[in-house]
Design a protein around this motif. Structure first.
Motif, PDB file in Angstrom:
ATOM      1  N   ASN A 454      98.300  20.768   5.586  1.00  0.00           N
ATOM      2  CA  ASN A 454      99.431  20.575   4.650  1.00  0.00           C
ATOM      3  C   ASN A 454     100.684  20.088   5.378  1.00  0.00           C
ATOM      4  OD1 ASN A 454      97.578  21.727   2.961  1.00  0.00           O
ATOM      5  ND2 ASN A 454      98.882  23.374   2.212  1.00  0.00           N
ATOM      6  N   MET A 520      93.506  18.241  -2.311  1.00  0.00           N
ATOM      7  CA  MET A 520      93.765  19.297  -3.289  1.00  0.00           C
ATOM      8  C   MET A 520      93.059  19.026  -4.611  1.00  0.00           C
ATOM      9  SD  MET A 520      97.736  20.465  -2.617  1.00  0.00           S
ATOM     10  CE  MET A 520      98.477  18.870  -3.002  1.00  0.00           C
ATOM     11  N   GLY A 524      90.860  21.809  -3.851  1.00  0.00           N
ATOM     12  CA  GLY A 524      91.800  22.819  -4.314  1.00  0.00           C
ATOM     13  C   GLY A 524      92.890  23.072  -3.291  1.00  0.00           C
ATOM     14  N   GLU A 525      93.877  23.840  -3.691  1.00  0.00           N
ATOM     15  CA  GLU A 525      94.994  24.108  -2.780  1.00  0.00           C
ATOM     16  C   GLU A 525      94.614  25.109  -1.706  1.00  0.00           C
ATOM     17  OE1 GLU A 525      99.661  25.632  -2.929  1.00  0.00           O
ATOM     18  OE2 GLU A 525      98.587  25.160  -4.783  1.00  0.00           O
ATOM     19  N   ALA A 526      93.861  26.142  -2.071  1.00  0.00           N
ATOM     20  CA  ALA A 526      93.438  27.157  -1.107  1.00  0.00           C
ATOM     21  C   ALA A 526      92.208  26.665  -0.344  1.00  0.00           C
ATOM     22  CB  ALA A 526      93.135  28.465  -1.824  1.00  0.00           C
ATOM     23  N   LEU A 527      92.152  26.982   0.944  1.00  0.00           N
ATOM     24  CA  LEU A 527      91.044  26.542   1.789  1.00  0.00           C
ATOM     25  C   LEU A 527      90.342  27.745   2.417  1.00  0.00           C
ATOM     26  CD1 LEU A 527      92.724  23.561   3.706  1.00  0.00           C
ATOM     27  CD2 LEU A 527      91.033  23.398   1.859  1.00  0.00           C
ATOM     28  N   ASP A 528      89.023  27.627   2.569  1.00  0.00           N
ATOM     29  CA  ASP A 528      88.276  28.632   3.320  1.00  0.00           C
ATOM     30  C   ASP A 528      88.531  28.429   4.806  1.00  0.00           C
ATOM     31  OD1 ASP A 528      86.608  30.110   1.279  1.00  0.00           O
ATOM     32  OD2 ASP A 528      85.988  28.059   0.812  1.00  0.00           O
ATOM     33  N   TYR A 529      88.063  29.377   5.609  1.00  0.00           N
ATOM     34  CA  TYR A 529      88.210  29.253   7.058  1.00  0.00           C
ATOM     35  C   TYR A 529      87.511  27.984   7.541  1.00  0.00           C
ATOM     36  CZ  TYR A 529      89.954  34.047   7.157  1.00  0.00           C
ATOM     37  OH  TYR A 529      90.705  35.172   6.955  1.00  0.00           O
ATOM     38  N   PHE A 535      83.597  26.112   3.585  1.00  0.00           N
ATOM     39  CA  PHE A 535      84.519  25.009   3.875  1.00  0.00           C
ATOM     40  C   PHE A 535      83.733  23.725   4.157  1.00  0.00           C
ATOM     41  CE2 PHE A 535      87.119  22.657   7.090  1.00  0.00           C
ATOM     42  CZ  PHE A 535      88.169  22.302   6.244  1.00  0.00           C
ATOM     43  N   ASP A 582     106.499  20.223   0.084  1.00  0.00           N
ATOM     44  CA  ASP A 582     106.481  21.225  -0.992  1.00  0.00           C
ATOM     45  C   ASP A 582     106.632  20.576  -2.367  1.00  0.00           C
ATOM     46  OD1 ASP A 582     106.153  23.273   0.806  1.00  0.00           O
ATOM     47  OD2 ASP A 582     108.292  23.779   0.898  1.00  0.00           O
ATOM     48  N   ARG A 589     100.487  21.308  -8.537  1.00  0.00           N
ATOM     49  CA  ARG A 589     100.387  22.548  -9.293  1.00  0.00           C
ATOM     50  C   ARG A 589     100.759  22.332 -10.753  1.00  0.00           C
ATOM     51  NH1 ARG A 589     103.658  26.225  -4.853  1.00  0.00           N
ATOM     52  NH2 ARG A 589     101.936  26.515  -3.347  1.00  0.00           N
TER      53      ARG A 589
END
Length: 596
Positions: A454, A520, A524-529, A535, A582, A589
């Motif tokens: 990001n 994204m 998506g916005e959240a990512l796995d390790y 991932f 941001d 979002r």
């Protein structure tokens, strides 16, 4: 100054109706064939012939003055408002400068500023036209003036801003003032017509009278010279030096030959700088970038400043050169495809001190090792650099992760074949590899950091500085390679869309923001390790979309919509604040919420 401008322009206009050289407008078969190959390798088929030729000429000339990898758009300025300039490149301390961040990083690291600026004008016509040459020189003078009068496009304005910063940093020009080169290229034959020579000499004199440069050159090149320059881009770096004081090392498995000895200063500098005194970019395999005025370098410089030239070879650990091949002829060694893998600091200090009286008395301890074995090259580099503390992030270009990532790229046998370039110009001699398919280490870092960290706001500046910013967050041994590959693939795709016109080139400065949005939208916005299988699967899902022409184009169009709806100020020159990113994330979002 205005009188000088006018005098040159009038001289050019006197000859505006006279063309010199070989008459006709058809490009010769050899140049046409080389251009055709170049267009194919760089995926420029949708461009007009004149633009294709501009890129072709810019590439050939820039490759002559700069030995590293670069993108065509880094030096192309031709379009409306180009001041009769098609190509413009600025080299500082051996690095191609693309923006002010790169300039500041390079100068801060080095502590000095050796600059060269090169202007190019190219014509597909086989005629050398006096009016065009005069307009070109007039455009260059206007660019260099304190108050330019000609209309400037975005690319010209960007480079003008960088040039003005260089002038303002003149206190760092401890070695020399900048050099200025002008190249006017036609597809005809340059015969040195007296009238054209007079225009060129007059323009050269007027640029020299600006008192900005150590040296000014204006060259008119025809098809023969252009062909030779382009063919030279396929050759690896080569130099011949006198290496008399040496011994041959015993046979070593995996090493073709190896030598140890001392080499005179005047011979050593041939290895590290070109004929204009600009240092080569031959330290890509060195685990440390030049550290500027640190304690070690200060001691080296102090030895030279004090005139202790005879002590240099016993106080200095010397340099190690790894070469692809070597041809000896008595004491004359022709070294090809080489890198200075240890001695980056020594080389830069010697370069900086090259004008000290008596410097020719210095002898440099040198080891030359000839091998094609990549593992041996890496081991030599790590071993010879172990005498000085090396931070972890400075080993990244040589780590096993880098080599495995290169293999991962090669193993991805998809409809789009990409090549990971661990070493600058690694694929230059591979005729079947398109330049657009090559992902360099700087491009990889910027793409991965933008998409998965990001951080599109942090990817400007010189490569070495960017690496330090993301220390510990990139090229980790437990990371999945798929994320690196897919970010390289996304970069290839968005650049392809800019070339084809599917995306307006006005968005190009936002390409890394686009790539973040693309990630994204799919993952998506959240990512796995980054070491997790989940991932890895998410990256594979994104890869399958990017490999599909239609789905990929649609995805980037969606990203454009998100970006257009963001509250980011699109008129700013740079986007270096986290708040800028941001705003892009917030736009994503908002769109996601509206569809929920």
């Amino acid at each position: 100054m205005a009188v000088q401008f006018q005098s040159l322009y009038v001289k050019a206009q006197v000859h505006c109706s006279i063309n010199y050289g070989i008459q006709g407008s058809m490009m010769d078969k050899i140049t046409g064939s080389l251009l055709s190959t170049f267009v194919k390798q760089n995926e420029l088929s949708t461009n007009e012939l004149s633009t294709q030729f501009e890129h072709f000429v810019n590439y050939a000339i820039t490759s002559k003055v700069f030995r590293g990898s670069f993108e065509l758009d880094d030096v192309h300025v031709g379009s409306g408002g180009d001041c009769a300039i098609d190509g413009l490149c600025i080299i500082v301390n051996g690095r191609l400068i693309t923006d002010e961040d790169v300039l500041k990083d390079v100068v801060d690291n080095s502590g000095y500023l050796d600059a060269d600026i090169t202007f190019v004008q190219s014509k597909t016509s086989s005629n050398f036209d006096g009016s065009s040459i005069g307009s070109f020189i007039h455009g260059v003078k206007d660019f260099l003036s304190d108050a330019p009068q000609l209309v400037q496009n975005t690319a010209i304005k960007k480079m003008k801003y960088v040039w003005e910063l260089i002038v303002q940093m003149s206190d760092h020009m401890v070695n020399r003032r900048p050099n200025c080169r002008l190249f006017y290229v036609s597809t005809g034959k340059w015969v040195g017509d007296d009238n054209l020579v007079a225009i060129i000499n007059s323009g050269k004199k007027e640029i020299d009278q600006l008192s900005l440069f150590d040296a000014v050159s204006v060259d008119a090149l025809g098809a023969t010279e252009l062909q030779r320059m382009y063919q030279e881009t396929k050759n690896r770096l080569s130099v011949t030096v006198n290496f008399q004081n040496r011994i041959t090392l015993p046979d070593i498995e995996g090493v073709a030959e190896a030598y140890l000895g001392v080499i005179p200063f005047d011979e050593y500098v041939k290895l590290i700088q070109d004929e204009s005194g600009t240092i080569y970019s031959i330290f890509d395999d060195n685990v440390r970038d030049f550290q500027g005025g640190n304690v070690v370098n200060a001691k080296i410089k102090n030895t030279l400043d004090q005139g202790k030239f005879d002590l240099f070879c016993v106080l200095n650990n010397g340099v190690t050169v790894v070469a692809g091949s070597l041809t000896p002829a008595g004491n004359r060694f022709t070294i090809r495809d080489y890198q200075v893998v240890n001695g980056c600091q020594t080389s830069h200090v010697l370069h900086e001190c090259r004008k000290i009286e008596g410097i020719e008395k210095v002898y440099v301890p040198m080891k030359i090792i000839v091998t094609d074995d990549e593992d041996i090259k890496t081991n030599i580099t790590l071993a010879t650099n172990s005498q000085t503390e090396v931070r972890t992030e400075q080993l990244e270009a040589l780590s096993s992760f880098q080599k495995k990532l290169e293999l991962y790229y090669a193993a991805e046998k998809n409809t789009i074949q990409l090549y990971y370039e661990r070493r600058s110009q690694q694929y230059n001699s591979f005729g079947d590899v398109k330049r657009t398919q090559i992902i360099s280490i700087p491009t990889q870092i910027k793409s991965f950091a933008s998409m998965f960290l990001n951080s599109p706001h942090l990817v400007s500046g010189y490569y070495g500085t960017i690496v330090k910013r993301f220390s510990g967050k990139i090229f980790n041994e437990d990371h999945k390679y798929s994320a690196y590959y897919v970010s390289g693939l996304a970069y290839y795709r968005i650049e392809q869309m800019f070339r084809s016109g599917e995306l307006d080139s006005g968005y190009k400065k936002f390409r890394f923001q686009f790539m973040l949005i693309v990630r994204m939208l799919v993952i998506g916005e959240a990512l796995d390790y980054f070491n997790s299988n989940a991932f890895d699967k998410a990256c594979e899902r994104l890869k399958s979309i990017l490999l599909d022409d239609d789905k990929s184009a649609e995805l980037f169009k969606q990203a454009q919509t998100v970006f257009d709806n963001s509250k980011l100020d699109k008129t700013k020159r740079q986007y270096k604040a986290e708040s800028d990113t941001d705003l892009v994330i917030e736009a994503f979002r908002t769109q996601k919420a509206s569809k929920a």
